[in-house]
Design a protein around this motif. Structure first.
Motif, mmCIF file in Angstrom:
data_model
loop_
_atom_site.group_PDB
_atom_site.id
_atom_site.type_symbol
_atom_site.label_atom_id
_atom_site.label_comp_id
_atom_site.label_asym_id
_atom_site.label_seq_id
_atom_site.Cartn_x
_atom_site.Cartn_y
_atom_site.Cartn_z
ATOM 1 N N VAL A 1 10.771 12.882 -23.631
ATOM 2 C CA VAL A 1 10.877 11.711 -24.503
ATOM 3 C C VAL A 1 10.383 12.001 -25.915
ATOM 4 O O VAL A 1 10.512 11.146 -26.798
ATOM 5 C CB VAL A 1 10.090 10.524 -23.921
ATOM 6 C CG1 VAL A 1 10.689 10.098 -22.590
ATOM 7 C CG2 VAL A 1 8.611 10.865 -23.771
ATOM 8 N N GLY A 2 9.805 13.167 -26.135
ATOM 9 C CA GLY A 2 9.303 13.480 -27.469
ATOM 10 C C GLY A 2 9.052 14.960 -27.642
ATOM 11 O O GLY A 2 8.865 15.697 -26.669
ATOM 12 N N VAL A 3 9.071 15.377 -28.902
ATOM 13 C CA VAL A 3 8.766 16.762 -29.270
ATOM 14 C C VAL A 3 7.586 16.724 -30.244
ATOM 15 O O VAL A 3 7.615 15.975 -31.237
ATOM 16 C CB VAL A 3 9.973 17.463 -29.926
ATOM 17 C CG1 VAL A 3 9.608 18.883 -30.330
ATOM 18 C CG2 VAL A 3 11.164 17.466 -28.985
ATOM 19 N N VAL A 4 6.554 17.493 -29.939
ATOM 20 C CA VAL A 4 5.359 17.534 -30.797
ATOM 21 C C VAL A 4 5.233 18.926 -31.413
ATOM 22 O O VAL A 4 5.884 19.886 -30.988
ATOM 23 C CB VAL A 4 4.088 17.183 -29.994
ATOM 24 C CG1 VAL A 4 4.175 15.765 -29.461
ATOM 25 C CG2 VAL A 4 3.870 18.168 -28.867
ATOM 26 N N GLY A 5 4.377 19.029 -32.412
ATOM 27 C CA GLY A 5 4.166 20.305 -33.086
ATOM 28 C C GLY A 5 3.493 21.328 -32.179
ATOM 29 O O GLY A 5 2.834 20.973 -31.195
ATOM 30 N N ASP A 6 3.673 22.576 -32.540
ATOM 31 C CA ASP A 6 3.050 23.660 -31.782
ATOM 32 C C ASP A 6 1.542 23.664 -32.005
ATOM 33 O O ASP A 6 1.055 23.435 -33.124
ATOM 34 C CB ASP A 6 3.619 25.013 -32.212
ATOM 35 C CG ASP A 6 5.019 25.239 -31.674
ATOM 36 O OD1 ASP A 6 5.291 24.769 -30.556
ATOM 37 O OD2 ASP A 6 5.834 25.878 -32.370
ATOM 38 N N VAL A 7 0.802 23.934 -30.942
ATOM 39 C CA VAL A 7 -0.656 24.028 -30.992
ATOM 40 C C VAL A 7 -1.058 25.415 -30.494
ATOM 41 O O VAL A 7 -0.533 25.894 -29.485
ATOM 42 C CB VAL A 7 -1.320 22.945 -30.119
ATOM 43 C CG1 VAL A 7 -2.832 23.153 -30.052
ATOM 44 C CG2 VAL A 7 -1.004 21.561 -30.667
ATOM 45 N N ARG A 8 -1.960 26.053 -31.198
ATOM 46 C CA ARG A 8 -2.463 27.360 -30.765
ATOM 47 C C ARG A 8 -3.593 27.114 -29.769
ATOM 48 O O ARG A 8 -4.742 26.945 -30.147
ATOM 49 C CB ARG A 8 -2.933 28.172 -31.968
ATOM 50 C CG ARG A 8 -1.775 28.517 -32.895
ATOM 51 C CD ARG A 8 -2.203 29.276 -34.132
ATOM 52 N NE ARG A 8 -1.071 29.461 -35.015
ATOM 53 C CZ ARG A 8 -0.365 30.596 -35.126
ATOM 54 N NH1 ARG A 8 -0.714 31.647 -34.410
ATOM 55 N NH2 ARG A 8 0.669 30.680 -35.943
ATOM 56 N N HIS A 9 -3.225 27.093 -28.512
ATOM 57 C CA HIS A 9 -4.173 26.723 -27.468
ATOM 58 C C HIS A 9 -5.096 27.871 -27.087
ATOM 59 O O HIS A 9 -6.233 27.638 -26.664
ATOM 60 C CB HIS A 9 -3.422 26.250 -26.220
ATOM 61 C CG HIS A 9 -2.780 24.921 -26.365
ATOM 62 N ND1 HIS A 9 -3.485 23.751 -26.373
ATOM 63 C CD2 HIS A 9 -1.481 24.572 -26.529
ATOM 64 C CE1 HIS A 9 -2.657 22.727 -26.531
ATOM 65 N NE2 HIS A 9 -1.438 23.197 -26.620
ATOM 66 N N MET A 10 -4.633 29.117 -27.235
ATOM 67 C CA MET A 10 -5.420 30.246 -26.741
ATOM 68 C C MET A 10 -6.303 30.826 -27.833
ATOM 69 O O MET A 10 -7.523 30.807 -27.742
ATOM 70 C CB MET A 10 -4.486 31.314 -26.172
ATOM 71 C CG MET A 10 -3.686 30.815 -24.973
ATOM 72 S SD MET A 10 -2.628 32.101 -24.292
ATOM 73 C CE MET A 10 -1.804 31.179 -22.992
ATOM 74 N N ARG A 11 -5.683 31.325 -28.893
ATOM 75 C CA ARG A 11 -6.444 31.898 -30.006
ATOM 76 C C ARG A 11 -5.651 31.691 -31.279
ATOM 77 O O ARG A 11 -4.421 31.609 -31.258
ATOM 78 C CB ARG A 11 -6.678 33.404 -29.784
ATOM 79 C CG ARG A 11 -7.756 33.689 -28.786
ATOM 80 C CD ARG A 11 -7.819 35.136 -28.359
ATOM 81 N NE ARG A 11 -7.404 36.095 -29.352
ATOM 82 C CZ ARG A 11 -7.323 37.415 -29.109
ATOM 83 N NH1 ARG A 11 -7.654 37.886 -27.926
ATOM 84 N NH2 ARG A 11 -6.937 38.249 -30.037
ATOM 85 N N LEU A 12 -6.365 31.638 -32.405
ATOM 86 C CA LEU A 12 -5.678 31.436 -33.677
ATOM 87 C C LEU A 12 -4.804 32.622 -34.052
ATOM 88 O O LEU A 12 -3.824 32.463 -34.783
ATOM 89 C CB LEU A 12 -6.703 31.184 -34.788
ATOM 90 C CG LEU A 12 -7.431 29.840 -34.768
ATOM 91 C CD1 LEU A 12 -8.401 29.752 -35.931
ATOM 92 C CD2 LEU A 12 -6.452 28.681 -34.793
ATOM 93 N N ASP A 13 -5.147 33.811 -33.577
ATOM 94 C CA ASP A 13 -4.377 34.988 -33.954
ATOM 95 C C ASP A 13 -3.243 35.277 -32.976
ATOM 96 O O ASP A 13 -2.610 36.323 -33.061
ATOM 97 C CB ASP A 13 -5.282 36.218 -34.081
ATOM 98 C CG ASP A 13 -6.021 36.526 -32.790
ATOM 99 O OD1 ASP A 13 -5.935 35.721 -31.847
ATOM 100 O OD2 ASP A 13 -6.694 37.574 -32.735
#
Length: 885
Positions: A676-688
């Motif tokens: 029902v929706g698309v959200v932005g990508d999130v860096r869940h593991m590490r910033l790099d």
């Protein structure tokens, strides 16, 4: 002079009773006059100069007499006498001694500190019997990265493999200990019955798990960690046989682990955490989570004496390939990883420690070069002293030994001073740095002190050998005659210039490394994490016990928790989630899109599953790209819906509109979930790391709702100021349930880059020290050159040369040395900075901007360091300069 001549006669007859008195007296008188002239040039009055010269020549005579006596002493006593003589000389030159000791303390202390960490973390064996036999085993084709496996796969491995003495399972477990005045959430592990046998650990009290206790109906037994036993049960030796309540279920304590047991395998796989309590896994093949595709268990193995990780991996790959053929829909590939436990444990910090060791090695080399420069400058004033000692009969080897003993004494004093920062650095790393396994074991023990001793002696020899050889190889006749100082001084000046070139080259290498780390960290901190961590407080909230066995009751509890927290003053939004970004807790599920199911469902893509309450996306400020957010109406009675990240939408439905698409989560026999929706990508593991695929499902619709959730609270002010109020609101719903780990979300972001920050801070500190030492070296060379050329400069000024011209000439000399060092340093840095590759993000190890900036910085420092002593040229009085000569 009559008293002086009588003193010389007594001195001559004492030293050389076989020579003619007049001949030797004339020789000593000549030496005395040379010393007097030298003292007068330094500004002493004639009377002070004669007194100083007599004291110096008398010291030489005493040294000659000591040398004669020592030649008849055993070697150790002779060296002890050299040490005493060297100590007297160091006391006579407190300024030189202080600078030299401080320089060496920086270099040696930093090296000893890093070595103590490397010795504890990388070199010391793990605290288990035969630790080289311990390996971690997992599925996957990456030989250097261990992943999880399934219960059914482990059963087959254990039954069919011949490379292991024992294969044991373990997994994370966070039970809540109730009873007493408060509930406490523990950190523990569930293990198979052979786990402690594989590790080689026997309980200090009680017994180990029995095979029959590793079953669903008989697993209610527990072994306590030593710290929990001491803290919550007062180290009661009668604890064995008693019952405790874990998750409001009765467990019988059957043992207590020894205080020396360190569960490093837990840290190597699950991250930094304690292990307070242990209980059997208790699986059997009939349970749904024991399936081959349920890969959530870790495997620890102990190899047989005749097996290696490579042979064990080859055997398991063969077995797994056969299992894949037997169960083609349960395996995506047939890869297996077998990694030594020690390598898996320290792998994330190995590169950082090696880079820091190289950096402190550069600092030590620069310190050696600086000390060699100081010794060369000092050698100019000691040439006549050494010449007189040789003229009085001392062998050159004997004088060389004495000089090297002095240098080693300096280095030992520097090492002693360096033990202070060496003892403090591991504590600084522990307080401000990333979690480094076994860092607490770093200390100044015997091996580290022996390393410090050896390093000090090597430093003393390395830095003092060239100046000592130059002193002892000087021509005796040329040294004693008038005017010889210019030729010897020119040779020493060339050597000091070469040392400065080496110093600049080493400094550039360090500065380039620090510059690359600065740019890398800046790039990493500019990476958008996909959410806004500012002003967010996170807490762990759990529900345990028979009252919460119904999913509906669990959901009502967390709904009430979120509602009460949202009602607090200063709270902007609140929601619960099964995981949070950068929190180190991941939960991957297969994604099976409608109309695109693979023949082997195990080969379908997988995504991180986040079970969240309505309002989570807004509380975390994750951007909604398309469609709608999850709503309160998305409950158990509504059709299942979910949100997907942009990366998930692009990979699963490339070039298509994902809204309205349907997928199955986990297995292929579950319900269809509608996007029902698309959200932005999130860096869940590490910033790099690039964003992984992610999906967000309403926790009201997901079966088997998590009993441990994370509360995310967005506040109007500093989040930790509301921690007590938020905890109170959570406890007001049910005071018997545990609440723990109140942390600002920004702390997770900071922790994700902590290793890079510490590496940068230490590299930058070492680079600043190197830059200061480099500037001191250039200053010293320029100052020495001006002092040696005072007469020449006076003549040139008398003949009409302008002071500005002479100033530019001196600046060109300093800049030429710096440019030569920069050229050599660029070549060295290009070869060495590749070792920084694993610590860099978004920056090449050969980044031209960094190299150019560092080169310009060093050139500017060289000009500044050259200008300060060179400007004395403009103040030279030709009359005074010529009169001094």
């Amino acid at each position: 002079m009559r008293a002086v001549r009588a003193w010389l006669i007594r001195l001559a007859t004492t030293l050389r009773p076989g020579r003619r008195e007049r001949e030797l007296t004339d020789e000593l008188e000549s030496h005395l006059q040379l010393h007097i002239d030298d003292c007068i040039r330094r500004g002493m009055s004639p009377e002070e100069a004669r007194r100083e010269a007599r004291l110096r020549l008398g010291g030489l005579a005493q040294a000659q007499e000591d040398m004669r006596a020592r030649s008849r002493l055993p070697a150790l006593e002779s060296i002890a006498a050299d040490v005493r003589f060297g100590a007297r000389l160091l006391r006579k030159s407190p300024g030189f001694s202080a600078v030299a000791i401080l320089t060496l303390a920086l270099g040696i202390g930093a090296n000893v500190a890093i070595f103590s960490v490397i010795d504890a973390v990388l070199l010391a064996p793990l605290p288990y019997p035969d630790p080289d036999e311990l390996v971690l085993v997992g599925e996957g084709d990456d030989p250097d990265r261990v992943t999880t496996t399934s219960y059914a796969t482990w059963v087959d491995w254990r039954a069919r493999s011949r490379s292991f003495q024992e294969l044991a399972l373990f997994r994370d477990w966070s039970p809540t200990l109730t009873g007493g005045d408060r509930a406490e959430q523990l950190s523990g592990a569930r293990v198979s019955a052979g786990f402690f046998r594989a590790v080689g650990v026997t309980p200090a009290l009680g017994r180990d798990f029995r095979p029959e206790e590793d079953a669903p109906d008989t697993r209610r037994v527990a072994i306590l960690g030593h710290e929990l036993w001491r803290r919550r049960f007062g180290a009661d030796p009668a604890i064995v046989g008693r019952t405790i309540a874990l998750n409001e279920t009765t467990y019988t304590v059957i043992g207590v682990l020894p205080a020396s047991f360190d569960p490093l395998m837990i840290e190597a796989t699950l991250g930094p955490r304690s292990a307070d309590v242990w209980s059997p896994v208790g699986y059997d093949a009939a349970q749904p989570w024991a399936c081959r595709s349920c890969r959530h268990l870790h495997v620890l193995g102990r190899l047989r004496a005749d097996a290696s990780p490579a042979t064990a991996r080859a055997e398991l790959e063969t077995l797994t390939a056969a299992m894949w053929r037997e169960h083609p829909t349960d395996y995506a590939d047939a890869g297996v990883s077998v990694v030594p436990l020690a390598r898996q444990l320290v792998g994330p910090v190995r590169a950082m420690l090696v880079v820091l060791l190289g950096a402190v090695g550069c600092v030590l080399l620069i310190a050696c070069v600086n000390l060699a420069n100081l010794l060369l400058a000092r050698a100019t004033n000691r040439r006549r002293e050494v010449a007189v000692r040789v003229a009085l009969g001392a062998g050159r080897g004997r004088v060389l030994r004495q000089l090297l003993v002095e240098n080693c004494l300096l280095a030992l004093l520097g090492a002693a001073a360096g033990l202070v920062p060496a003892a403090l650095l591991p504590q600084v790393l522990a307080a401000f740095g990333p979690r480094i396994p076994r860092l607490a074991e770093a200390r100044l023990d015997v091996p580290v002190l022996l390393f410090a001793l050896g390093l000090a002696l090597a430093t003393g020899l390395l830095s003092g050998l060239a100046p000592a050889l130059r002193l002892t190889r000087a021509d005796l006749h040329d040294t004693l005659r008038d005017g010889a100082r210019s030729s010897a001084g020119a040779a020493a000046g060339r050597m000091r210039g070469a040392l400065v070139v080496a110093e600049v080259a080493l400094s550039l290498t360090l500065l380039v490394g620090a510059g690359l780390m600065v740019r890398s960290l800046a790039r990493l901190l500019d990476v958008p994490p996909g959410f806004d961590p500012r002003g967010v407080l996170t807490l762990n909230a759990a529900v345990v016990g028979p009252r919460y066995e119904d999913d509906a009751v669990v959901r009502r509890h967390f709904d009430e928790v979120a509602a009460r927290v949202r009602a607090l003053p200063g709270v902007e939004a609140a929601a619960v989630a099964s995981q949070i970004p950068l929190g180190g807790n991941f939960d991957g599920y297969g994604v099976h899109p409608e109309g695109r199911l693979a023949a082997n469902p195990a080969q379908d893509p997988s995504a991180q599953r986040f079970s969240v309450s309505p309002g989570y996306i807004a509380a975390m400020r994750i951007p909604l790209v398309r469609g709608r957010d999850l709503a309160a109406t998305d409950d158990g009675g509504a059709p299942p819906v979910l949100l997907v990240s942009q990366t998930t939408a692009e990979r699963v439905w490339p070039g298509e509109d994902p809204l309205g698409k349907r997928v199955k989560i986990g297995g292929t026999d579950g319900p269809w979930w509608t996007v029902v929706g698309v959200v932005g990508d999130v860096r869940h593991m590490r910033l790099d790391q690039p964003p992984a695929m992610a999906m967000y499902v309403p926790y009201a619709q997901f079966p088997n709702v998590d009993s441990q959730m994370i509360l995310a609270v967005r506040t109007h002010g500093p989040p930790l100021e509301l921690a007590a109020a938020v905890e109170g609101a959570v406890r007001s719903v049910d005071a018997s349930q545990p609440v723990s780990r109140a942390v600002a979300l920004e702390g997770f972001v900071a922790r994700s880059v902590a290793g890079r920050r510490v590496s940068l801070a230490m590299l930058a500190a070492f680079a600043v020290v190197a830059l200061l030492l480099c500037a001191i070296g250039i200053y010293g060379v320029t100052s020495y050159a001006v002092a040696q050329r005072t007469r020449e400069l006076g003549i040139r000024l008398a003949l009409g040369a302008r002071p500005g011209q002479l100033l530019l000439a001196q600046l060109r000399q300093g800049l030429a040395l710096a440019l030569a060092g920069i050229a050599a340093g660029v070549a060295a840095a290009l070869g060495l900075t590749r070792f920084l590759g694993s610590l860099l993000y978004g920056v090449s190890a050969t980044d031209p901007a960094t190299f150019a900036g560092v080169a310009l910085l060093l050139a500017a420092v060289a000009l500044a360091a050259s200008y300060l002593p060179a400007r004395r040229v403009t103040r030279v009085d030709p009359t005074q300069a010529l009169r001094a000569e």
